[in-house]
Design a protein around this motif. Structure first.
Motif, short mmCIF file in Angstrom:
data_model
loop_
_atom_site.label_atom_id
_atom_site.label_comp_id
_atom_site.label_asym_id
_atom_site.label_seq_id
_atom_site.Cartn_x
_atom_site.Cartn_y
_atom_site.Cartn_z
N ASP A 152 41.36 11.01 38.06
CA ASP A 152 40.68 11.52 38.79
C ASP A 152 39.30 10.59 39.51
N TYR A 153 38.78 9.84 38.10
CA TYR A 153 38.23 9.10 37.73
C TYR A 153 38.61 8.12 36.76
N PRO A 154 38.28 6.64 37.93
CA PRO A 154 38.47 5.55 37.65
C PRO A 154 38.09 5.07 36.03
N PRO A 155 39.20 4.64 35.06
CA PRO A 155 38.75 4.31 34.13
C PRO A 155 37.17 3.23 33.99
N LEU A 156 36.45 3.45 32.62
CA LEU A 156 35.61 2.29 32.93
C LEU A 156 34.80 1.78 31.24
N SER A 157 35.22 0.97 31.02
CA SER A 157 35.11 0.56 29.80
C SER A 157 34.00 -0.03 29.42
N VAL A 158 33.42 0.49 28.23
CA VAL A 158 32.00 0.34 27.56
C VAL A 158 32.16 -0.77 27.02
N THR A 159 31.28 -2.08 27.37
CA THR A 159 31.17 -3.56 26.57
C THR A 159 30.01 -4.00 26.53
N MET A 186 28.60 -6.54 27.67
CA MET A 186 28.20 -7.47 28.61
C MET A 186 27.96 -5.90 29.79
N GLY A 187 28.53 -4.06 29.16
CA GLY A 187 27.92 -3.35 29.97
C GLY A 187 28.98 -2.47 30.75
N VAL A 188 28.88 -1.69 31.29
CA VAL A 188 29.87 -1.14 32.09
C VAL A 188 30.72 -1.13 32.72
N LEU A 189 32.64 -1.49 32.37
CA LEU A 189 32.84 -2.65 33.80
C LEU A 189 34.27 -1.59 34.24
N PRO A 190 34.73 -2.20 34.80
CA PRO A 190 36.17 -1.15 35.67
C PRO A 190 37.15 -1.86 34.95
N GLN A 191 38.05 -1.12 33.76
CA GLN A 191 38.64 -0.84 33.03
C GLN A 191 39.63 -2.29 33.12
N LEU A 192 40.70 -3.00 33.03
CA LEU A 192 41.64 -3.60 33.20
C LEU A 192 43.07 -2.65 33.44
N ASP A 193 43.61 -3.73 34.92
CA ASP A 193 44.86 -2.96 35.10
C ASP A 193 45.65 -2.80 33.88
N THR A 194 45.62 -3.60 33.04
CA THR A 194 46.68 -3.59 31.95
C THR A 194 46.38 -2.61 31.35
N VAL A 195 45.39 -2.30 30.84
CA VAL A 195 44.99 -0.52 30.14
C VAL A 195 45.85 0.57 30.67
N ALA A 196 46.81 0.48 29.56
CA ALA A 196 47.85 1.72 30.30
C ALA A 196 46.48 2.74 30.56
N LYS A 197 46.72 3.90 31.49
CA LYS A 197 45.94 5.05 31.71
C LYS A 197 46.76 6.19 30.55
N THR A 198 46.19 7.05 30.59
CA THR A 198 46.04 8.21 29.40
C THR A 198 47.87 9.24 30.22
N ASN A 199 47.36 9.49 31.66
CA ASN A 199 48.07 10.68 32.20
C ASN A 199 48.01 11.51 31.41
N ALA A 200 46.46 11.68 31.38
CA ALA A 200 46.65 13.03 30.99
C ALA A 200 45.70 13.80 31.84
N HIS A 201 45.18 15.26 31.01
CA HIS A 201 43.78 16.09 31.52
C HIS A 201 42.91 15.87 30.78
N ASP A 202 41.26 15.74 31.38
CA ASP A 202 40.11 16.53 30.49
C ASP A 202 40.50 15.84 29.33
N ASP A 203 40.66 13.88 29.20
CA ASP A 203 40.81 13.37 28.40
C ASP A 203 39.74 12.28 27.57
N ARG A 204 38.86 12.36 29.17
CA ARG A 204 37.86 11.59 29.16
C ARG A 204 36.38 11.77 29.19
N LYS A 205 35.24 11.13 29.78
CA LYS A 205 34.03 11.49 29.55
C LYS A 205 33.50 11.41 30.81
#
Length: 418
Positions: A251-258, A260-279
């Motif tokens: 529901d909410y695009p995955p972001l990475s905290v680096t 260099m700041g907060v960036l969109p997560q790379l497409d190569t990183v697998a999504k969890t496909n689970a509910h409510d396991d992120r902030k």
């Protein structure tokens, strides 16, 4: 101009008519590395051990780190000991990094070792393999990461002049590449000096301000030191609130905290496909990774999305200039202080939670001064970053020229003159 012929090797092209094309397995014995098994019955002492990560530099030669067999329970019988002067080839992540070992050692399963079994000059073949990286990469396969098999590698053909010419080419390239490497090292030192200068500029501005003549007082906080007398100290919990809503990365695009700041997560990183396991993270929030091994990974988000649970997501609860605090939290001093408040059972891996973070004291200038400092750092650091980028481009240009030079000589398109 000497006579040339087709080598039969696509990435090599033409070679001198007197040269041959020979499979690697006819030039070298190929030894695969392995992870040693727990068994100390056959060995009690030190062994030199390397993985691909140990030689991912531009250095030609590599020596392993000492691993004590009796302490770590490694059985040297589970892997081969590689003779000094062999070529160590990385078969994965990334494929094609090469080095020559300066001591007898063993490797892990990420390496293939080439032990000469013919009348060859290993230094010459070090250079040949170093420019064939793209070809070796194409032969790799796998889903999680690409890897070239020992069989595919050993069946590859390489150009083969007589040993005298191999030695002449290797000696010439050693001399030329040494000059290039010295130049690269000098530029890299300049980059490191610029990065250190940038860090000092940021720390000085956010803890001392921009006026060198302002009256100062002791802040009472060791890493901050003196601050302008008209500044105050405040706990982070008085500036920020904690965002705790859990969401899905569907529901909410995955972001990475680096760093260099907060960036969109790379497409190569697998999504969890689970509910409510992120902030949940909302545009404008400040996010910091709470783990000590992610030191310095933080920033203001330009996106609304989701981050992993290990991150602390904060939103402003008072009037402030967020850019000032973004610079503040990127200082080395704050990173050290932040992780000093952490907890964990491993010496080099612990977390700093919000309950501790909110009690950390930081210096606070007036709002208009926050604005001036943020504007100054935006401009000054962009200027430094531009210089660093130019320096890195210089290194890339030298590396490209060096690789081109190596290719021309190891494939015989250019001849080493007396």
């Amino acid at each position: 101009m000497r006579e040339m012929k087709d080598s039969g090797i696509e990435w090599v092209g033409n070679i001198p008519a007197t040269w041959k094309s020979i499979q690697i397995k006819n030039l070298f014995t190929i030894l695969s590395g392995a992870t040693p098994t727990p068994d100390t019955d056959n060995w009690d002492g030190d062994v030199l051990w390397i993985t691909p990560a140990d030689y991912k530099t531009k250095d030609k030669y590599v020596s392993g780190g000492k691993r004590n067999i009796s302490q770590q329970g490694f059985n040297t019988c589970s892997t081969s000991m590689i003779p000094k002067g062999s070529i160590i080839f990385s078969k994965r992540a990334p494929i094609g990094t090469v080095a020559i070992n300066t001591e007898v050692l063993c490797t892990n399963q990420g390496c293939l070792s080439c032990v000469s079994k013919a009348d060859t000059c290993n230094d010459y073949y070090y250079y040949v393999m170093s420019v064939g990286t793209e070809h070796f990469e194409l032969l790799g396969s796998g889903t999680t990461f690409k890897e070239i098999s020992a069989n595919s590698f050993s069946n590859c053909k390489l150009p083969c002049p007589d040993k005298c010419e191999q030695e002449k080419i290797a000696s010439f390239l050693d001399e030329r590449c040494s000059a290039f490497n010295c130049l690269i090292s000098d530029i890299q030192s300049q980059i490191e000096a610029l990065e250190e200068y940038k860090r000092s500029v940021i720390t000085e501005a956010v803890t001392k301000g921009l006026d060198p003549d302002v009256e100062m007082r002791d802040s009472g906080v060791q890493w901050i030191g003196e601050i302008p007398t008209h500044w105050t100290l405040i706990r982070i919990g008085s500036l920020y609130g904690l965002r705790t809503q859990k969401v899905s990365d569907i529901d909410y695009p995955p972001l990475s905290v680096t760093k260099m700041g907060v960036l969109p997560q790379l497409d190569t990183v697998a999504k969890t496909n689970a509910h409510d396991d992120r902030k949940l993270i909302v545009k404008g929030d400040f996010v910091i990774n709470s783990r000590s091994d992610r030191r310095g990974s933080c920033g203001i988000s330009d996106y609304t999305g989701s981050v992993s649970l290990i991150n602390t997501v904060l939103f402003p609860i008072t009037e402030m200039n967020p850019r000032y605090y973004n610079w503040y939290f990127h200082t080395v001093g704050f990173a050290d202080e932040f992780y000093r408040w952490g907890h964990g059972i491993v010496d080099d891996l612990w977390t700093t939670g919000w309950q501790d973070m909110k009690n950390i004291l930081i210096s606070v200038p007036p709002l208009d001064e926050q604005q001036r400092i943020a504007d100054y750092l935006d401009s000054k650091c962009a200027e430094i970053d531009n210089i660093i980028t130019e320096k890195k481009q210089q290194i890339e240009t030298i590396e490209e020229y060096k690789k081109s030079l190596i290719f021309e000589y190891v494939t015989g398109k250019k001849e080493v003159q007396a």
